[in-house]
Design a protein around this motif. Sequence first.
Motif, PDB file in Angstrom:
ATOM      1  N   LYS A  97      71.708  16.027  19.438  1.00  0.00           N
ATOM      2  CA  LYS A  97      71.124  15.747  18.418  1.00  0.00           C
ATOM      3  C   LYS A  97      71.457  15.481  17.226  1.00  0.00           C
ATOM      4  CE  LYS A  97      66.680  18.059  17.323  1.00  0.00           C
ATOM      5  NZ  LYS A  97      66.171  19.409  17.077  1.00  0.00           N
ATOM      6  N   SER A  98      72.609  16.001  16.931  1.00  0.00           N
ATOM      7  CA  SER A  98      73.340  15.779  15.373  1.00  0.00           C
ATOM      8  C   SER A  98      73.953  14.360  15.693  1.00  0.00           C
ATOM      9  CB  SER A  98      74.555  16.725  15.543  1.00  0.00           C
ATOM     10  OG  SER A  98      75.457  16.573  16.470  1.00  0.00           O
ATOM     11  N   ARG A  99      74.026  13.748  16.962  1.00  0.00           N
ATOM     12  CA  ARG A  99      74.601  12.378  16.881  1.00  0.00           C
ATOM     13  C   ARG A  99      73.533  11.222  16.855  1.00  0.00           C
ATOM     14  NH1 ARG A  99      79.165  12.450  19.782  1.00  0.00           N
ATOM     15  NH2 ARG A  99      79.283  10.296  19.095  1.00  0.00           N
ATOM     16  N   LEU A 100      72.407  11.519  16.887  1.00  0.00           N
ATOM     17  CA  LEU A 100      71.285  10.644  16.582  1.00  0.00           C
ATOM     18  C   LEU A 100      70.720  10.259  15.192  1.00  0.00           C
ATOM     19  CD1 LEU A 100      69.745  11.606  20.074  1.00  0.00           C
ATOM     20  CD2 LEU A 100      71.006   9.518  19.615  1.00  0.00           C
ATOM     21  N   VAL A 101      70.694   9.091  14.739  1.00  0.00           N
ATOM     22  CA  VAL A 101      69.967   9.034  13.692  1.00  0.00           C
ATOM     23  C   VAL A 101      68.361   9.366  13.861  1.00  0.00           C
ATOM     24  CG1 VAL A 101      69.314   7.279  11.994  1.00  0.00           C
ATOM     25  CG2 VAL A 101      71.671   7.364  12.586  1.00  0.00           C
ATOM     26  N   GLY A 102      68.008   9.831  12.659  1.00  0.00           N
ATOM     27  CA  GLY A 102      66.349   9.874  12.874  1.00  0.00           C
ATOM     28  C   GLY A 102      66.010  11.167  13.466  1.00  0.00           C
ATOM     29  N   GLN A 108      76.868   8.186  13.924  1.00  0.00           N
ATOM     30  CA  GLN A 108      75.575   8.491  14.413  1.00  0.00           C
ATOM     31  C   GLN A 108      75.069   7.413  15.073  1.00  0.00           C
ATOM     32  OE1 GLN A 108      73.157  10.498  11.535  1.00  0.00           O
ATOM     33  NE2 GLN A 108      73.661  12.250  12.429  1.00  0.00           N
ATOM     34  N   ILE A 109      74.294   7.774  16.185  1.00  0.00           N
ATOM     35  CA  ILE A 109      73.720   6.427  16.879  1.00  0.00           C
ATOM     36  C   ILE A 109      72.347   6.163  16.277  1.00  0.00           C
ATOM     37  CG2 ILE A 109      72.785   5.944  19.146  1.00  0.00           C
ATOM     38  CD1 ILE A 109      75.066   7.934  20.117  1.00  0.00           C
ATOM     39  N   SER A 127      76.109   2.451  16.840  1.00  0.00           N
ATOM     40  CA  SER A 127      75.644   3.245  15.554  1.00  0.00           C
ATOM     41  C   SER A 127      75.785   1.944  14.328  1.00  0.00           C
ATOM     42  CB  SER A 127      77.112   4.230  15.343  1.00  0.00           C
ATOM     43  OG  SER A 127      78.185   3.162  15.028  1.00  0.00           O
ATOM     44  N   LYS A 128      75.428   2.344  13.347  1.00  0.00           N
ATOM     45  CA  LYS A 128      75.210   1.296  12.196  1.00  0.00           C
ATOM     46  C   LYS A 128      76.829   0.776  11.839  1.00  0.00           C
ATOM     47  CE  LYS A 128      70.865   2.068  10.078  1.00  0.00           C
ATOM     48  NZ  LYS A 128      70.467   3.488  10.315  1.00  0.00           N
TER      49      LYS A 128
END
Lengths: 107, 364
Positions: free
Chosen positions: A93-98, B185-186, B247-248
């Motif tokens: 979860k921490s790796r996903l934006v949003g 972050q993806i 990621s961005k």
Amino acid sequence: LQGTKNRRRKWDIGKLIYMDNVSPSTCIKRWRGVEDDDENDENADDEEEDFFSKKDGAITNKSEADDDLEKFKPHFETFKNLMSKWSNFDSIKSRLVGTSRPTSTNK
Amino acid sequence: MSTPRFATFQGCRNFRLLIVLATLSGKPIRVEKIRSDDLNPGLRDHEVSFLRLMEAMTNGSSIEISYTGTTVIYRPGIITGGSYTHQCPPGKPVGYYVEPMLYLAPFSKKKFSVIFRGVTASHQDAGLEAIKWGLMPIMEKFGVRECALHTLKRGSPPLGGGEVHLVVDSLIAQPITMHALESPQISSIRGVAYSTRVSPSMVNRMIDGARKVLKNVGCEVDITADVWRGDNSGKSPGWGITLVAESKKGWRYFSEGIGDAGDVPEDIGALIAYELLEEISKSAVVGRSQLALAIVFMVIGKEDIGRLRITKSQIDEKFIWLLRYIKQIFGTEVFLKPVDDADSDDLIATIKGVGFTNTNKKIA
């Protein structure tokens, strides 16, 4: 007997990687602390024996493809294991934006 | 023969990498005991073909293969690049040959423009999208901006008939020093599902399978269909899917797979989606299949300390072999130290570049 268990060293992976007399698979095992019944207590002199047996052993025991390392695709678990592992995305979860958005997305 | 000037290696393990490292370092190597215990000893077709490709892309290399093919002595020349067409034997897909070229192409005398003909997909080697969306972004991070792999024809196994064009236009003196200490972050997941000579419904079914798994992932999921028909779709029916999480900042993780006869497209789609999630969980900054490229580029960087965050699970046998070979050829060690963050087991791989400069380019 208890003593031998406690004597198990905590291996430093940085050093272990460059110990040429230890085969990479053994490195990984030692570092992860996987119990290997055969070489529980005899760390020092086992290394050399390991060294000799590994060379011929590696070719005969393992399939050639395993030893080849030419494989590009990394190793994955089976479909079933992956499916049960990823029934939700909590661990990444921490790796996903949003994902700070409503947590209901996980249900 | 046994002059100690050769770095000597045993077995066919990581054969391409050895040749590539030797070429970059300019050091001659000797590889012995190549499948010496096998019923069919010595180099395989694809390895010989790879050596031929190396011969074509370099000038002044000398390759000696023993009668039995179990020993190879390779003395590297300079990387010249240029235009070339390589006919890949059917045993290995074009990805097998393209992948090592990526290590060399930026440091060549002339720009690389190589056409590879053969099978374009397989279970084990890099697929086209994996190279395009997985490996080339890594190169971009190291300063190789203009590289592309154009798919002219797709060719599924076993018969192949595909054609791809590798173009690397950036010739750089040395890779940029990398400092990547945070796991990115993806922000989105993209993908492509393709098929050659089968019903386009297979593609849509794969997409459905993957989408179902990624439904709740919380970011945008966009998988395109890429159906190849007619002359450009090779000689065999086949289908596959590649998924890329990005990621961005431009880091990517990917997973890929192809279907065999009898496989259910939905299952393959779902499997690859699960594999993508697994890969994300096992990666810090780069995925496992991108790690070797990143490490090698860090090693041949400026004489400066580069840093790359990796996870514990990225340290596997393959990684250890890589680092040992790098040490043997370049004499450089990688230092691993834990990250400051208490919540994480990740490590920072610290590498001092060897100060490699692209001498090939200066001569031109």
